[in-house]
Design a protein around this motif. Structure first.
Motif, PDB file in Angstrom:
ATOM      1  N   ILE A 159      -5.679   4.103  -4.537  1.00 27.27           N
ATOM      2  CA  ILE A 159      -6.670   4.318  -3.472  1.00 27.27           C
ATOM      3  C   ILE A 159      -7.622   3.134  -3.409  1.00 27.27           C
ATOM      4  O   ILE A 159      -8.300   2.829  -4.391  1.00 27.27           O
ATOM      5  CB  ILE A 159      -7.459   5.617  -3.724  1.00 27.27           C
ATOM      6  CG1 ILE A 159      -6.515   6.821  -3.720  1.00 27.27           C
ATOM      7  CG2 ILE A 159      -8.539   5.798  -2.658  1.00 27.27           C
ATOM      8  CD1 ILE A 159      -7.192   8.142  -4.061  1.00 27.27           C
TER       9      ILE A 159
ATOM     10  N   GLY B 150     -13.722   5.480  -1.724  1.00 28.73           N
ATOM     11  CA  GLY B 150     -12.835   5.352  -2.875  1.00 28.73           C
ATOM     12  C   GLY B 150     -13.597   4.939  -4.120  1.00 28.73           C
ATOM     13  O   GLY B 150     -13.249   5.351  -5.236  1.00 28.73           O
TER      14      GLY B 150
ATOM     15  N   ALA C   3     -11.786   2.673   0.936  1.00 32.94           N
ATOM     16  CA  ALA C   3     -11.197   3.718   1.778  1.00 32.94           C
ATOM     17  C   ALA C   3     -12.116   4.933   1.822  1.00 32.94           C
ATOM     18  O   ALA C   3     -12.881   5.190   0.884  1.00 32.94           O
ATOM     19  CB  ALA C   3      -9.835   4.125   1.237  1.00 32.94           C
TER      20      ALA C   3
ATOM     21  N   ASN D 256      -5.593   7.567  -8.253  1.00 33.02           N
ATOM     22  CA  ASN D 256      -6.771   6.735  -8.002  1.00 33.02           C
ATOM     23  C   ASN D 256      -6.438   5.244  -8.004  1.00 33.02           C
ATOM     24  O   ASN D 256      -7.039   4.460  -7.270  1.00 33.02           O
ATOM     25  CB  ASN D 256      -7.835   7.047  -9.043  1.00 33.02           C
ATOM     26  CG  ASN D 256      -9.137   6.323  -8.794  1.00 33.02           C
ATOM     27  OD1 ASN D 256      -9.720   6.421  -7.720  1.00 33.02           O
ATOM     28  ND2 ASN D 256      -9.598   5.570  -9.773  1.00 33.02           N
TER      29      ASN D 256
ATOM     30  N   ALA E 266       1.292   3.686  -3.370  1.00 35.01           N
ATOM     31  CA  ALA E 266       0.842   5.076  -3.244  1.00 35.01           C
ATOM     32  C   ALA E 266       1.926   6.049  -3.692  1.00 35.01           C
ATOM     33  O   ALA E 266       1.656   7.048  -4.365  1.00 35.01           O
ATOM     34  CB  ALA E 266       0.437   5.360  -1.806  1.00 35.01           C
TER      35      ALA E 266
ATOM     36  N   SER F 248      -1.587  11.116   1.512  1.00 34.82           N
ATOM     37  CA  SER F 248      -2.246  12.297   0.960  1.00 34.82           C
ATOM     38  C   SER F 248      -1.553  12.704  -0.335  1.00 34.82           C
ATOM     39  O   SER F 248      -0.325  12.627  -0.449  1.00 34.82           O
ATOM     40  CB  SER F 248      -2.253  13.462   1.955  1.00 34.82           C
ATOM     41  OG  SER F 248      -0.959  13.971   2.165  1.00 34.82           O
TER      42      SER F 248
ATOM     43  N   VAL G 278     -12.089   8.735   1.497  1.00 39.55           N
ATOM     44  CA  VAL G 278     -11.177   9.715   0.907  1.00 39.55           C
ATOM     45  C   VAL G 278     -11.690  11.126   1.184  1.00 39.55           C
ATOM     46  O   VAL G 278     -12.822  11.468   0.819  1.00 39.55           O
ATOM     47  CB  VAL G 278     -11.045   9.512  -0.613  1.00 39.55           C
ATOM     48  CG1 VAL G 278      -9.982  10.453  -1.184  1.00 39.55           C
ATOM     49  CG2 VAL G 278     -10.717   8.073  -0.942  1.00 39.55           C
TER      50      VAL G 278
ATOM     51  N   ASP H 222       0.836  -1.213   0.000  1.00 41.19           N
ATOM     52  CA  ASP H 222       0.000   0.000   0.000  1.00 41.19           C
ATOM     53  C   ASP H 222       0.866   1.255   0.000  1.00 41.19           C
ATOM     54  O   ASP H 222       0.597   2.222  -0.731  1.00 41.19           O
ATOM     55  CB  ASP H 222      -0.917   0.014   1.223  1.00 41.19           C
ATOM     56  CG  ASP H 222      -2.071  -0.972   1.125  1.00 41.19           C
ATOM     57  OD1 ASP H 222      -2.408  -1.384  -0.004  1.00 41.19           O
ATOM     58  OD2 ASP H 222      -2.632  -1.326   2.181  1.00 41.19           O
TER      59      ASP H 222
ATOM     60  N   TYR I  38      -6.345   9.763   2.531  1.00 43.80           N
ATOM     61  CA  TYR I  38      -7.021   8.545   2.963  1.00 43.80           C
ATOM     62  C   TYR I  38      -6.070   7.729   3.827  1.00 43.80           C
ATOM     63  O   TYR I  38      -4.865   7.953   3.852  1.00 43.80           O
ATOM     64  CB  TYR I  38      -7.491   7.704   1.766  1.00 43.80           C
ATOM     65  CG  TYR I  38      -6.379   7.072   0.962  1.00 43.80           C
ATOM     66  CD1 TYR I  38      -5.947   5.777   1.218  1.00 43.80           C
ATOM     67  CD2 TYR I  38      -5.735   7.783  -0.054  1.00 43.80           C
ATOM     68  CE1 TYR I  38      -4.913   5.207   0.483  1.00 43.80           C
ATOM     69  CE2 TYR I  38      -4.706   7.217  -0.792  1.00 43.80           C
ATOM     70  CZ  TYR I  38      -4.302   5.929  -0.522  1.00 43.80           C
ATOM     71  OH  TYR I  38      -3.273   5.364  -1.236  1.00 43.80           O
TER      72      TYR I  38
END
Length: 247
Positions: free
Chosen positions: A207, A135, A211, A204, A17, A237, A213, A13, A227
């Motif tokens: 995410i 999300g 989640a 996106n 991200a 973020s 958001v 994750d 999120y």
């Protein structure tokens, strides 16, 4: 010194991200946890990721800063099952990050952090409007806009009763209107800004659909998407600069 153990899905994750915007970054390994702050090459978007020490199965660090090639770290995560434990250990003398997952051992060569693009300063802003959505709702709005245009507009109409995700193409238009009943939380205010869909689509992808958001926005205003991944996952973020109208 840095030694830690974390579930593979939580590491994935955080890596995914960050990799949405950059190929390499600095990792700050403090007593409180691991943090990342990076901007894309055009300095149009930035990402901030934090994984608390408590989110690791075990954690020890004393303030090292290392540079990491995210594409190689992503490859390592891909060969792991979600619930595998990933063991990380910094070998400061050899400048490698030792990674162990089940029967796999890997020495990840580190990048000199001084050669990595400088971390951006976080702007201190007071967004006029804020909405929190799933999300899945955000994904639907981005997918709808992507059908007709390469930019997306976030707008709160004068009635202040909804948030609109809009896109205008050469021949077609699309609007996704989210009222209070569609949103987890909504603090309406003046907001009307245009953003690049290329960036939003990359963000996106990282995410999770389940989640929550939080979207902070305004008029010709930087948008912030924040999120937290489920089950002790990282806090993430994104910030994206608007496309300023010259009309």
């Amino acid at each position: 010194m840095f030694e830690a153990t974390i579930r593979a899905d939580r590491l994935a994750d955080a890596v995914d991200a960050t990799a949405a915007l950059v190929d390499e970054c600095r990792l700050r390994l403090d007593e409180e946890g691991v943090s990342i702050r990076a901007a894309d090459p055009a300095v149009v978007a930035m990402v901030e990721v934090e994984v608390d020490a408590d989110d690791f199965h075990s954690y020890a660090a004393d303030g090292e800063v290392i540079g990491v090639d995210l594409t190689r770290l992503e490859d390592l995560v891909r060969v792991s099952d979600d619930d595998d434990l990933v063991r990380l250990r910094l070998d400061a003398e050899r400048r490698v990050l030792a990674v162990e997952v089940e029967t796999l051992s890997y020495s990840l060569g580190l990048i000199d952090p001084d050669t990595v693009r400088e971390e951006p300063d976080l702007p201190e802003l007071s967004p006029p409007a804020e909405a929190t959505m799933s999300g899945a709702q955000l994904d639907r709005g981005i997918a709808a806009a992507d059908m007709v245009a390469d930019h997306l507009r976030l707008r709160v109409p004068e009635s202040r009763r909804s948030l609109r995700i809009e896109a205008e193409g050469d021949t077609d238009d699309v609007t996704v209107e989210l009222g209070p009943e569609d949103l987890i939380d909504f603090s309406p205010g003046e907001a009307d800004s245009l953003y690049s869909l290329d960036y939003l689509k990359e963000m996106n992808h990282a995410i999770p659909s389940d989640a929550s958001v939080t979207v902070e926005m305004g008029t010709e205003f930087l948008v912030r998407l924040a999120y937290e991944a489920a089950e002790a996952g990282p806090r993430v973020s994104y910030r994206l600069a608007p496309r300023i109208s010259t009309a």
